[in-house]
Write an enzyme that holds these catalytic residues in place. Structure first.
Site, PDB file in Angstrom:
ATOM      1  N   THR A  62       0.695  -1.224  -0.195  1.00 50.05           N
ATOM      2  CA  THR A  62       0.002  -0.014  -0.092  1.00 50.05           C
ATOM      3  C   THR A  62       0.712   1.212   0.097  1.00 50.05           C
ATOM      4  O   THR A  62       0.584   2.341  -0.550  1.00 50.05           O
ATOM      5  CB  THR A  62      -0.873   0.006   1.101  1.00 50.05           C
ATOM      6  OG1 THR A  62      -1.523  -1.194   1.194  1.00 50.05           O
ATOM      7  CG2 THR A  62      -1.929   1.013   1.364  1.00 50.05           C
ATOM      8  N   TYR A 149       5.894 -13.071   2.544  1.00 50.36           N
ATOM      9  CA  TYR A 149       4.752 -12.428   2.042  1.00 50.36           C
ATOM     10  C   TYR A 149       4.323 -13.768   0.800  1.00 50.36           C
ATOM     11  O   TYR A 149       4.885 -13.607   0.015  1.00 50.36           O
ATOM     12  CB  TYR A 149       4.594 -11.306   1.540  1.00 50.36           C
ATOM     13  CG  TYR A 149       3.389 -10.595   1.261  1.00 50.36           C
ATOM     14  CD1 TYR A 149       2.276 -11.345   1.124  1.00 50.36           C
ATOM     15  CD2 TYR A 149       3.482  -9.149   0.802  1.00 50.36           C
ATOM     16  CE1 TYR A 149       1.034 -10.545   1.059  1.00 50.36           C
ATOM     17  CE2 TYR A 149       2.278  -8.587   0.634  1.00 50.36           C
ATOM     18  CZ  TYR A 149       0.910  -9.256   0.592  1.00 50.36           C
ATOM     19  OH  TYR A 149      -0.286  -8.472   0.078  1.00 50.36           O
ATOM     20  N   LYS A 174       2.448 -14.243   5.708  1.00 50.42           N
ATOM     21  CA  LYS A 174       1.470 -13.392   5.410  1.00 50.42           C
ATOM     22  C   LYS A 174       0.844 -14.056   3.978  1.00 50.42           C
ATOM     23  O   LYS A 174       1.711 -14.154   3.084  1.00 50.42           O
ATOM     24  CB  LYS A 174       1.799 -12.047   5.191  1.00 50.42           C
ATOM     25  CG  LYS A 174       0.669 -11.065   4.830  1.00 50.42           C
ATOM     26  CD  LYS A 174       1.093  -9.655   4.564  1.00 50.42           C
ATOM     27  CE  LYS A 174      -0.146  -8.638   4.284  1.00 50.42           C
ATOM     28  NZ  LYS A 174       0.316  -7.480   3.835  1.00 50.42           N
TER      29      LYS A 174
END
Length: 315
Positions: A62, A149, A174
């Site tokens: 983000t 991730y 994640k």
């Protein structure tokens, strides 16, 4: 380093393991000239921490990690560390190939970060052995604890997840893929074969939408992009989610999160640019996204404003 035994990194793992609030992934602010606006960024981070974020994940997806120079990355991570002042941990992004990921890890360490979110290697489709070597080399190169991730070109078998969990310095996993069958097998296999605590995070865009499903397989930690621009809505969902108030959680899913995800699906890159538009709509000028991302259309921005208003009405 003995890769056969699990090692816990107690300080960060303990702080992240208690879901005291949403995990905050701030956008990166740019000024009218396109340069990083550290003052606006500091304000954004400070407001998020004051609102109740449990952690700050700086310069991650983000936060447009892909668009930042190493110098900008270091400055933003340092600013996030300064603004949190130890109240919550700061986790910084790290990615690209192994050598560059190590460089970003060391920059994050210099800036005072508490840990790293290791994003997929750049572009290449690698076998499991290559992925494992990449993350092990990154973990060995930094004292910062690492969260791996899973998404895009970094998808792991349960066996590889076990080896990651056994690697010194890797504390969590994640998931941004959304394959619940695979995640259940990963959680079960790691639980069976690796003693001790290993953290799991729901990292799908707008993770609240799938939160109840992930909770069903034991994953209660999640990233919240909505927290960037509507912290009260994100906090209300988090309270309902963690307390078992599924009626409230479902009301917010039906009335806000599902429509937001449907709007997000209207444009490529909206997982970032729509969030940034939301921050601007709430009164903080964080600038536009950098290319190759693109701003939402005027109509989509208007729909977002109406949806935010409706979301607050649901509270």
């Amino acid at each position: 380093m003995d890769l056969g035994e699990p090692v816990t990194s107690a300080p960060l793992a303990a702080r992240l393991g208690i879901p005291s609030g949403p995990l905050f992934f701030p956008v990166t602010a740019y000024g009218p000239d396109g340069a990083v606006d550290l003052d606006a960024y500091r304000t954004h981070v400070r407001r998020g921490v004051d609102a109740g974020a449990a952690a700050v994940f700086a310069c991650c997806g983000t936060g447009e990690f892909h668009a930042l120079t190493p110098e900008e990355f270091h400055a933003c991570v340092r600013a996030a560390v300064d603004e949190t002042a130890g109240r919550v941990p700061v986790v910084a992004g790290a990615g690209y190939g192994t050598a560059l990921a190590v460089r970003y890890a060391r920059l994050a360490e210099e800036a005072g970060a508490d840990g790293l979110l290791a994003m997929p290697p750049y572009l290449v489709q690698a076998p499991q052995e290559g992925l494992l070597r990449h993350y092990r080399e990154l973990a060995a190169a930094t004292p910062l604890p690492l969260i791996v991730y899973q998404r895009d070109n970094a998808v792991f078998t349960p066996g590889t997840a076990v080896e990651l969990a056994r690697t010194e310095g890797i504390i969590g996993f994640k998931d941004g893929l959304g394959d619940l069958d695979l995640m259940q097998r990963i959680v079960s296999t790691v639980r069976s074969e690796v003693p001790g605590e290993f953290l799991y995070f729901n990292g799908l865009p707008t993770a609240e939408l799938t939160g109840l499903a992930y909770r069903g397989i034991g994953i209660t930690l999640y990233s919240s992009a909505v927290f960037c621009f509507a912290p009260e809505i994100a906090l209300a969902f988090h309270r309902a989610f963690t307390s078992g108030d599924d009626a409230t959680a479902e009301r917010l899913v039906d009335g806000f999160y599902r429509p937001f995800v449907e709007l997000r699906a209207q444009g490529r890159g909206y997982a970032v640019s729509l969030v940034k538009a939301g921050v601007r709509l709430r009164g903080l000028d964080v600038g536009e996204v950098r290319p190759p991302l693109h701003e939402p259309t005027e109509d989509h921005a208007k729909q977002l404003a109406q949806l935010i208003e409706h979301g607050y009405a649901l509270l």
